[in-house]
Design an enzyme around this catalytic site. Sequence first.
Site, PDB file in Angstrom:
ATOM      1  CG  ASP A   1     -18.085   4.336  42.642  1.00 58.99           C
ATOM      2  OD1 ASP A   1     -18.158   4.155  43.993  1.00 58.99           O
ATOM      3  OD2 ASP A   1     -18.512   4.933  41.995  1.00 58.99           O
TER       4      ASP A   1
ATOM      5  CG  ASP B   1     -21.751   4.759  43.994  1.00 55.07           C
ATOM      6  OD1 ASP B   1     -21.632   4.865  45.242  1.00 55.07           O
ATOM      7  OD2 ASP B   1     -21.805   5.503  43.278  1.00 55.07           O
TER       8      ASP B   1
ATOM      9  CB  CYS C   1       8.873  23.634   0.686  1.00 50.95           C
ATOM     10  SG  CYS C   1       9.224  25.184   0.758  1.00 50.95           S
TER      11      CYS C   1
ATOM     12  CB  CYS D   1      10.890  26.621  -3.307  1.00 51.57           C
ATOM     13  SG  CYS D   1      11.429  26.504  -1.907  1.00 51.57           S
TER      14      CYS D   1
ATOM     15  CG  ASP E   1     -21.281   7.518  39.252  1.00 52.72           C
ATOM     16  OD1 ASP E   1     -21.062   7.027  40.221  1.00 52.72           O
ATOM     17  OD2 ASP E   1     -21.737   8.620  38.896  1.00 52.72           O
TER      18      ASP E   1
ATOM     19  CB  CYS F   1      -1.567 -18.973   9.850  1.00 50.74           C
ATOM     20  SG  CYS F   1      -1.750 -20.132   8.517  1.00 50.74           S
TER      21      CYS F   1
ATOM     22  CB  CYS G   1      -5.408 -22.563   9.784  1.00 48.10           C
ATOM     23  SG  CYS G   1      -3.777 -23.087   9.656  1.00 48.10           S
TER      24      CYS G   1
END
Length: 802
Positions: free
Chosen positions: A689, A484, A84, A81, A685, A18, A15
């Site tokens: 702007d 624009d 590693c 090995c 764009d 919580c 809820c």
Amino acid sequence: MSQVTHTLPISGMTCASCAGRVERALNKVAGVTRATVNLANEQARVEAPDDALPALVTAIEHAGYQVPATTRELAIEGMTCASCVGRVERALRKLPGVREATVNLANERARVTTVGLEPSALIAAVERAGYQARLLDVETAAEDRTAQRLRRERLALIVALLLATPLVAPMLLEPFGVHAMLPPWVQFALATPVQFILGARFYVAGWKALRAGTGNMDLLVALGTSAGYGLSLYQWWAAPVGVMPHLYFEASAVVIALILLGKYLETRAKRQTTAAIRALEALRPERAVRLRNGLEEEVAIDALAIDDLVVVRPGERFPVDGEITEGHSQADEALITGESLPVGKAPGDRVIGGAINGDGRLLVRTTTLGGETVLARIIRLVEDAQAAKAPIQKLVDRVSQVFVPAVLLIAFGTLAGWLIAGAALETALINAVAVLVIACPCALGLATPTAIMAGTGVAARHGILIKDAEALEIAHSVSAVAFDKTGTLTSGTPRIAHLEALEGDDAELLRLAGALQRGSEHPLARAVLDACAERGLIPPTVQASQSLTGRGIAGTVDGRELALGNRRLLEDSGLRPDTLASQALAWEAEGRTLSWLIERGAAPRVIGLFAFGDTLKDGAAEAIAALGARHIRSHLITGDNRGSANRVAEALGIDDVHAEVLPADKAATVGALKAGGAVVAMVGDGVNDAPALAAADVGIAMGGGTDVAMHAAGITLMRGDPRLVPAALEISRRTYAKIRQNLFWAFIYNLIGIPLAAFGLLSPVFAGAAMALSSVSVVSNALLLKTWRPATEQTHDREANP
């Protein structure tokens, strides 16, 4: 340490209280700058130092909740090995959030159990250790966890209904004259598993809430059903031998069964709110065909590098963002940009990973990988928006902090009030139980996030990316939209608007001009060559071509010395365009860029005149009209000359024009509109702007624009269609309306239901059914947003199916 955003799944929340408790616990962790918890998708997003993960997990667990562990498998390359193996294991175990890591040298795989860690962090750790890694499998991914939880909840629900039905059946049959009340021991045997096995979740979560010094929905359910169950035991024990006591086992069992039904339906519905994210993630191909040394090889996406060449066959998804180097085809980008029609693709064009290739074989050079691809960034933007909190949610957070304590006080007052009024303990207790059961903070917690998730998801499906919930909430009240011009309402690509030939015809004029412009990268040269291509003209070869700096270009074509350039070229050649003076002035007044084609020599003369202009985008006029229909005023803010700006405004029906505005002054112009009382959305764009986008109440960046513009904007349109601007405002309006509707019903439900229960007008069984229904109805109401479509798509459908 650098600040990063940690995304943590959380289990156990039921809820709004919580979610609020987890959020407060996270915000107390040292170094946390912001933490938001979303009840609907059960996630927390926390801005904190990159080494704060263990502290964040601990804070969540101390608050009484869990961060589910995820097991992942990595393919490791380069191990030789046992040392590693040990090195890789130590590298993985050092990461905060890794609980277990085992590496197998034989099959060269690592199995890692993590909490809150992304796969990229595991791969990076292995690479730092000197090896290579790639993700093989995500065994307990979020989708799998949701499916598993749904199966568990469905099983629990079925068992609860099977046990509760015999208890409630006699009550339902009694009005028909059938008296078949079950013996007390049978009722006890049926109700006990429901109460303490299937209902154990409520006791566990309620106890954790009490330990944390607060309460939640589970505590209310546990107290209410325990009271009914305990009263039944008392009545059974106190009843004389041979007398059938009035028991309430059926009330406690049915309430739990109904709440389990509500949780199951709620989980199913909540899963649908994340459908947009799942659909986008499904677009990611797992493998690609790489071309290396003339040979094709199938590799995992993780194995690709920048500048790799990838083969994309017809019908396949593009595995990467890249640039086409060979082939022609079309791309279906509908699920990414919302563009319903396939987009033509040729060498030099860019492609988006996840889009579907058409009927041509393509060779693509990889330009972007991993989290920086367009698709990954889209998913990240949608996830950020769905995880964010709208400002209106602050009211819910304040209410949720006091909701459960207030309900407990009302329940205690109900019990005491009925006893003082002379009612039997049985009546007083049942009414108090009904108060506990009817209260539903769960609906309050789901009201806002489910609407935001559904709204941002459906918007993304149609090419509208809403970056944050605040932009979504503000956009519905926008009263002015500032555009624009270049690249936003116009294509940004010059084209020949007018031409006039003084000698010969227009085709010959174009052919000669095209010859001069062959090989040039200038935008006006591109416009001339495009016009030649459209008319099927093949420009002849130019000789002795030379650029005339600041004036134009010259060369010899068919033995004639020609030059194409601006007014300065004419003046340098000793010419005055007297014959075309009035026409030139008229075109210049329209804001056109003029170029003269002249023949040089002993007696230079003008052969013809070209007027170049930016073309309006398809749908620009429709977008302005749609805004006007909603009583939203439109403004044009541009650095172009007034003549050009006025021409565009008149053609589109824009209300106000602000021309010859310097980039630095665009933000000031937006500020002036805001100062006049308008709620302003700025649409642009370009880099110039970005300040205006940031200054506006809502910034809207057009697709194809710069990253700077998109970063400054709260909303990004994935394709450069101006009609998406009113569509973005419309989905904002619809989503905000759903938020208000959900909050209204969540509040009104409790305001009406709790008093009815307190005055004895609601039984615990009906209270449980109403509680379950409230959460489901809130989520279902939000899911109605998934049916939304932009008006342009609806128009296209009507035209296609008259």
